[in-house]
Design a protein around this motif. Structure first.
Motif, short mmCIF file in Angstrom:
data_model
loop_
_atom_site.label_atom_id
_atom_site.label_comp_id
_atom_site.label_asym_id
_atom_site.label_seq_id
_atom_site.Cartn_x
_atom_site.Cartn_y
_atom_site.Cartn_z
N THR A 106 -10.11 4.71 -9.98
CA THR A 106 -9.90 4.36 -11.38
C THR A 106 -8.60 4.97 -11.91
OG1 THR A 106 -12.29 4.36 -11.69
CG2 THR A 106 -10.95 4.37 -13.67
N LEU A 107 -7.86 4.20 -12.67
CA LEU A 107 -6.63 4.65 -13.30
C LEU A 107 -6.90 5.87 -14.18
CD1 LEU A 107 -3.63 4.20 -14.25
CD2 LEU A 107 -4.59 2.72 -16.04
N HIS A 132 -7.17 -1.02 -9.86
CA HIS A 132 -6.26 0.12 -9.99
C HIS A 132 -6.47 1.14 -8.87
CE1 HIS A 132 -6.01 -0.87 -14.55
NE2 HIS A 132 -5.00 -1.43 -13.88
N GLN A 180 -0.91 3.88 -10.16
CA GLN A 180 -0.19 2.95 -11.03
C GLN A 180 1.07 3.61 -11.61
OE1 GLN A 180 -1.41 -0.44 -11.54
NE2 GLN A 180 -2.36 0.39 -9.66
N GLU A 188 1.18 6.91 -13.83
CA GLU A 188 -0.09 7.63 -13.71
C GLU A 188 0.10 9.08 -13.27
OE1 GLU A 188 -4.50 7.18 -11.59
OE2 GLU A 188 -2.90 5.73 -11.14
#
Length: 742
Positions: A296-297, A331, A335, A338
């Motif tokens: 997960t982002l 994601h 990214q 990030e």
């Protein structure tokens, strides 16, 4: 080595039962599972079981128990039935009495010895063969210490057998001195029995009932009896050097060391958390660790959630092999922006590399090479600096033989490829305890990320925690709420790896060089030849060793190495290709050759025949594909070490010993020589006060690097002009590759 009596056993089962049981075995005189399976099927046939199986399961055992609860000379069902027993004894390494169908004194003595080796002779005294011992006879378990096994572990195995064999679901475990899945399972059964669980309820799983019971069975100094034995057995099976038996002061010291090792509160007592870590790979899943990983982002809100949970280290993926990810995996790959979010919120990131690493046949050496190159490229793209550790994943229940045949060669290839770029990134391994331990023991990984959450995996159950574990994955949980909600795999951190919190600027894919497709090689050769002709250099010259084609072939042969170095150093690949090509093409079979000989004479003191003129005898000279002086390489490497882009100790360019050591590498190892070209460019940039090479170096800077590589000679600028034209040709093709034109 073939054994005559095992061979006779194989011939017997083939002759008498081959057509009856639907299988025959190779008659090679070597014991193994095939002959044990055949003997098991033969026994089932004798028992009248309709559906035959390789497995000596509950049906076979219950039928044997009901029809032949005790087998001896007076109760022997038939001669062939006893020949099955005798064949099993020989395959186990015991005297079977000659496979004559008689339950003789020799057979009786061997059965008694077998039960003693199993540790069940007090429960089943004498020489009668009983069903659970028969079951243990027809498998490949050893009941004596083998392969440097531990006598202490064997005593634990024998104690467990003797203490619990009378229970319905407890069967004879090996007594070979090695921890294993079966031994780990048997220990859990034993604990459940001691907790008062009935047959049929006890199942060998670390479930709620077992956990609740252990919360009421803390052990400490002074604890004696069965619970002390169970606890010390668990410690020993987890590679802790404590005495088996009562909980003594020595045990307390061992418990403290174990608790410190697995990052539990150090109390020296066997509390629930300690029991948990000893009995099941994930331990107490209510623990809160300092690390996590996920797909997960990480947004600012989620980063704050992680901080509030006590998380310091976040594992994120370098790459997503799915070109059109969707759902939870959209994601998966890090990214843009990030890593800055992670660092700005006081967190650190450790990179994970995985494509489809979920079956044995993925792990081929060529895949390891490809994955190492891709991981380096992705790490550089995302901004991970040199020295970061990349955890390469083995994400399935890997069997031990698969580690030998597939996983180790795969990681060997990764290590070799990483060495080609001077170990710009360190190597970690993600997988089961067995995978991590074996890859690390082979020297291919410096830290382990252990998939302990999969407690039933064969590579976890029965294996101790790897000595170099960095992250211990124990449970998946969702934390936070609203915009800050995030699902993570919660991990315990040991501190052996602390991730990264400082990153280079992100490099767009279009700036990163790729390997040149083979279909472009011929076109490049034609253009390079024309470029060289335009600047007055032909295919060959007098006194030169290499032609244009041979020089270019050398560059293309090392394309993967050069690409990797360019990506790792975040510079244009053409800056490495040009010096290698140019210097190789201009290698003088007279002057350069004599220079190489002269350095060897200087440092060895041994003259050549005929004697070399004094003017050629020097402590240093340019050598190898890139024609690099040892002193220059030393200064360049020292600069790279100070910058943190190269590991190792610095050397002294004024030291004859250091110059000689590096010069030999430059002269004898072409790959080592080529790797130094990029460092030399970086060193010259600092020395002459120009910007260091980058993915966006200006034309003037490129000219400067090519000029300074020539040195301080009067013709350096003129020569740089020529090399710049060659650079343009290489760069044209590299640019096309970056755009995937080919």
């Amino acid at each position: 080595m073939a054994d005559e009596m095992v061979l006779n056993a194989q011939k017997f089962v083939n002759r008498v039962y081959g057509s009856r049981i639907g299988m025959t075995v190779e008659e090679n005189g070597r014991t193994g599972w095939p002959v044990m399976y055949a003997l098991t099927r033969a026994l089932q046939w004798e028992l009248g079981i309709d559906t035959l199986s390789n497995n000596f399961g509950p049906g076979t055992l219950s039928t044997l128990q009901s029809r032949h609860p005790v087998i001896n000379a007076s109760t022997a069902p038939s001669a062939d039935f006893i020949r099955i027993v005798q064949s099993g004894l020989y395959c186990k390494g015991y005297d079977g009495g000659g496979i004559d169908g008689k339950y003789s004194d020799r057979v009786a003595s061997s059965v008694a010895r077998l039960k003693a080796d199993m540790g069940v002779d007090s429960v089943y005294p004498g020489s009668d063969l009983v069903p659970k011992v028969f079951k243990g006879l027809l498998n490949m378990d050893a009941y004596v210490t083998v392969n440097s096994g531990s006598d202490t572990i064997r005593s634990i195995q024998q104690w467990l057998n003797g203490h619990y064999i009378h229970r319905r679901d407890f069967f004879v475990i090996p007594c070979d001195g090695h921890h294993s899945r079966d031994v780990a399972k048997s220990l859990l059964f034993a604990i459940q029995y001691e907790l008062g669980m009935a047959d049929g309820t006890a199942n060998g799983n670390f479930g709620p009932g077992t956990q609740a019971g252990l919360r009421n069975h803390t052990v400490a100094v002074g604890t004696v009896g069965t619970w002390a034995k169970l606890f010390t057995a668990a410690m020993i099976l987890n590679a802790r050097n404590v005495p088996f038996g009562n909980f003594t002061g020595d045990v307390k010291v061992g418990v403290e060391a174990f608790q410190s090792f697995v990052k539990l509160p150090v109390s020296g007592i066997g509390d629930f958390q300690t029991w948990s870590s000893l009995l099941v790979s994930y331990g107490d899943q209510s623990r809160r660790g300092e690390a996590c990983d996920g797909v997960t982002l990480i947004t600012p809100a989620r980063a704050q959630t992680l901080r509030s949970e006590g998380i310091k280290y976040v594992g994120r993926y370098l790459y997503n092999p799915d070109p059109t990810p969707s759902g939870d995996l959209v994601h998966k790959e890090i990214q843009p922006g990030e890593l800055k979010t992670i660092a700005d919120n006081g967190l650190r990131c450790y990179p994970i590399f995985q494509t489809f690493a979920d079956s044995a046949d993925y792990f081929r050496p060529e895949q390891g090479t490809a994955d190492a190159r891709l991981a380096v490229a992705q790490a550089a793209k995302h901004g991970f600096k040199h020295g970061a550790r990349i955890f390469f994943a083995v994400d399935y229940d890997t069997q031990d033989y698969e580690i030998t045949e597939w996983v180790l060669p795969y990681f060997r290839a990764i290590a070799q490829e990483m060495a080609h770029i001077d170990d710009a990134y360190r190597i970690g391994v993600y997988g089961t305890r067995n995978v991590c331990s074996r890859v690390s023991a082979a020297g291919y990984a410096s830290a382990s990320f252990v998939s302990d959450m999969s407690s039933g995996y064969s590579g976890n159950l029965g294996y101790a925690m790897p000595a170099n574990w960095a992250y211990d994955q124990i449970v998946t949980r969702t934390v936070g709420s609203g915009d800050g909600q995030i699902e993570i795999d919660h991990n315990i951190a040991s501190g052996r790896d602390i991730g990264e919190n400082s990153f280079d600027p992100i490099a767009p894919d279009t700036l990163l060089d790729s390997e040149l497709p083979t279909e472009a090689h011929e076109a490049l050769l034609l253009e390079i030849r024309q470029t060289m002709k335009d600047i007055g250099i032909g295919e060959t010259s007098a006194n030169t060793k290499w032609s244009i084609k041979q020089s270019l072939d050398l560059v293309l042969h090392n394309d993967a190495l050069i690409t990797g170095m360019a990506r790792a150093l975040r510079m244009r690949k053409s800056l490495i290709q040009v010096p290698v090509f140019w210097e190789t093409r201009h290698y003088d079979t007279s002057l350069d050759y004599l220079g190489d000989i002269g350095v060897r004479v200087y440092h060895s003191g041994v003259q050549t025949v005929p004697p070399l003129a004094d003017k050629f005898i020097k402590r240093d000279a340019s050598t190898g594909p890139g024609q690099i002086f040892a002193a220059t390489a030393i200064n360049a490497r020292n600069q790279a070490i100070r910058d943190g882009v190269l590991s190792g100790a610095t050397r002294d360019p004024a030291s004859d010993a250091d110059v000689w050591a590096i010069w030999q590498q430059l002269n004898e190892d072409p790959e080592f020589n080529i790797r130094q070209v990029g460092y030399v460019h970086r060193y010259h940039a600092v020395k002459y006060g120009v910007p260091r090479p980058s993915l966006t170096s200006s034309p003037q800077n490129v000219f400067d690097y090519l000029k300074y590589y020539q040195g301080d000679t009067s013709n350096a600028e003129t020569e740089a002009e020529k090399r710049l034209q060659v650079y343009g040709t290489f760069e044209k093709y590299n640019a096309l590759s970056r755009g995937d034109v080919w």
